[in-house]
Design an enzyme around this catalytic site. Structure first.
Site, PDB file in Angstrom:
ATOM      1  N   TYR A  61       0.861  -1.191   0.000  1.00  0.00           N
ATOM      2  CA  TYR A  61       0.000   0.000   0.000  1.00  0.00           C
ATOM      3  C   TYR A  61       0.896   1.240   0.000  1.00  0.00           C
ATOM      4  O   TYR A  61       0.757   2.143   0.821  1.00  0.00           O
ATOM      5  CB  TYR A  61      -0.934   0.016   1.212  1.00  0.00           C
ATOM      6  CG  TYR A  61      -1.760  -1.237   1.371  1.00  0.00           C
ATOM      7  CD1 TYR A  61      -2.959  -1.395   0.690  1.00  0.00           C
ATOM      8  CD2 TYR A  61      -1.330  -2.268   2.206  1.00  0.00           C
ATOM      9  CE1 TYR A  61      -3.715  -2.558   0.844  1.00  0.00           C
ATOM     10  CE2 TYR A  61      -2.076  -3.425   2.364  1.00  0.00           C
ATOM     11  CZ  TYR A  61      -3.272  -3.568   1.685  1.00  0.00           C
ATOM     12  OH  TYR A  61      -4.007  -4.711   1.833  1.00  0.00           O
ATOM     13  N   CYS A 118      -4.514   3.996  10.507  1.00  0.00           N
ATOM     14  CA  CYS A 118      -5.207   5.243  10.832  1.00  0.00           C
ATOM     15  C   CYS A 118      -6.564   4.984  11.471  1.00  0.00           C
ATOM     16  O   CYS A 118      -7.337   5.927  11.692  1.00  0.00           O
ATOM     17  CB  CYS A 118      -5.368   6.113   9.579  1.00  0.00           C
ATOM     18  SG  CYS A 118      -6.350   5.343   8.276  1.00  0.00           S
TER      19      CYS A 118
END
Length: 419
Positions: free
Chosen positions: A283, A378
């Site tokens: 990612y 996150c």
């Protein structure tokens, strides 16, 4: 039974996921917005389910020492909710986030696993400081005017945001979360009215090494009607060295102006890469970690970057062009292919979107031969789930860092280093 719209007196006992706080009413759990642990409040029920309710604070009977008057009323939970922790002093916000992280780990990972997390590990740090000591900032800053990316909707005149959990738009006269550099775009008056149709989404971007711009329907504007190059420049520093990135204006980038510096410090200080090491970056976006990793491992090493977004991958390829030992490839990362992607890696960085890795992918990653793995998250819930899966698959947690890159909101970024 409590009904939607009814008012109830509650004692707030803990912090929950998603910006809510926990209270109990008889045998019901009530999740309350706009509260702080230790307060007694009058809350209004907004949703009723079998064994829980959701509510919002309407009156504070006994306030916590950390409560302040919200500096931006439109950001509060009774309005847009864009700054849903703004009623709490910054130091208190970090205390609440630490409690929330501990609760998520306890609830999802279980007592045996969460016992590995000490209270010290769960303390949320100011974003201005990296573990290498190379970053400087004011840890007592109040957490406003830090965002380099903001999304707004065009109104007939000016711009606005939705009221929380509604389709109703409200006009903005200021955006205290945004860096002051975005004031150059003159958003709140009529400057953009004849150029942008109402209800059009505008992404406002303040790059660290380029002029501010607005991205509208895939096009990039420096000011109303003025199209500019859709590429922007960002500069990140690690251990006294500057790294320059060229990325697509609308691509993902960390929104806090200090977040890239802070996150690369926590990741690379934890991994301790050496020349000749083999790194895989999952990612990888536009190459935030890949570029610095390629510099650290040098031409005797290798970096393989994988990202599902084609546009971001093209940016990563451009940023890595001067380092032929580093390659970026557009790949849809799944549990079925993650073992193949990380095969042969000495170190792995995974910075997935908010949904996280998922249990199957996390377990496959944990089973790899990598000496260390850095997981950047996150979202507290997906982080706790992924950490639980990796520990259950045999990994050991070396360090856990929570970084406050979203002040005045309930969000928090975490960096976990596994061996």
């Amino acid at each position: 039974m409590l009904e939607v719209g009814s008012l109830v007196e509650l004692d707030i006992v803990d912090a929950a996921y998603g910006g809510e706080f926990i209270a109990r009413y008889e045998d019901l759990v009530v999740f309350v917005r706009g509260a702080i642990i230790g307060e007694k409040v009058i809350a209004q029920i907004t949703k009723q389910q079998a064994k829980l309710c959701r509510a919002i604070v309407r009156e504070v009977i006994k306030s916590a020492p950390n409560r302040i008057v919200h500096p931006w009323p439109l950001g509060a939970v009774e309005a847009t909710g864009a700054a849903d922790y703004g009623h709490i002093k910054l130091s208190g916000q970090r205390e609440m986030k630490s409690r929330m992280l501990a609760n998520q780990l306890r609830r999802i990972a279980g007592a045996k696993i969460s016992a590995q997390f000490s209270a010290q590990m769960l303390q949320v740090e100011s974003v201005e400081f990296g573990r290498d000591g190379g970053l400087r900032g004011n840890p007592d800053a109040q957490g406003w005017h830090y965002r380099t990316r903001i999304d707004v909707l065009k109104l007939d005149t000016g711009v606005g945001m939705h009221l929380l959990r509604t389709n109703q738009l409200i006009a903005l006269q200021e955006m205290p979360l945004a860096t002051r550099r975005l004031d150059e775009l003159d958003l709140f008056a009529a400057a953009w009215d004849k150029y942008v149709p109402p209800k059009t989404r505008m992404r406002l971007v303040a790059p660290s090494a380029s002029p501010v711009i607005a991205v509208i329907d895939g096009k990039t504007y420096r000011e109303p009607g003025m199209l500019v190059d859709p590429k922007i420049k960002e500069v990140v520093q690690y251990r006294g060295k500057s790294y320059e990135y060229k990325i697509a204006a609308g691509s993902f980038w960390q929104i806090h102006e200090n977040a890239p510096n802070s996150l690369v410090a926590h990741v690379f200080d934890g991994l301790e890469l050496q020349p000749g090491d083999r790194l895989v970056d999952l990612y990888s976006g536009s190459g935030l970690f890949s570029l610095i990793g390629a510099d650290l491992v040098g031409q005797r090493g290798s970096v393989r970057s994988y990202e599902g977004d084609q546009r971001a991958t093209l940016s990563a390829q451009e940023n890595l062009r001067a380092m032929p030992w580093a390659k970026a490839e557009a790949v849809n990362i799944r549990a079925e292919n993650i073992a193949k992607l990380v095969a042969g890696a000495d170190f792995v960085i995974a910075d997935p979107p908010r949904a996280g890795l998922g249990v199957d992918a996390a377990q496959e990653l944990a089973k790899s031969q990598a000496k260390k793995i850095a997981l950047v998250s996150c979202d507290a819930a997906s982080m706790a789930r992924d950490v639980s899966a990796m520990l259950a698959a045999g990994r050991k947690l070396d360090s856990f860092t929570a970084v406050d890159i979203f002040p005045n909101t309930h969000y928090v970024e975490t960096v976990c280093i596994f061996s």
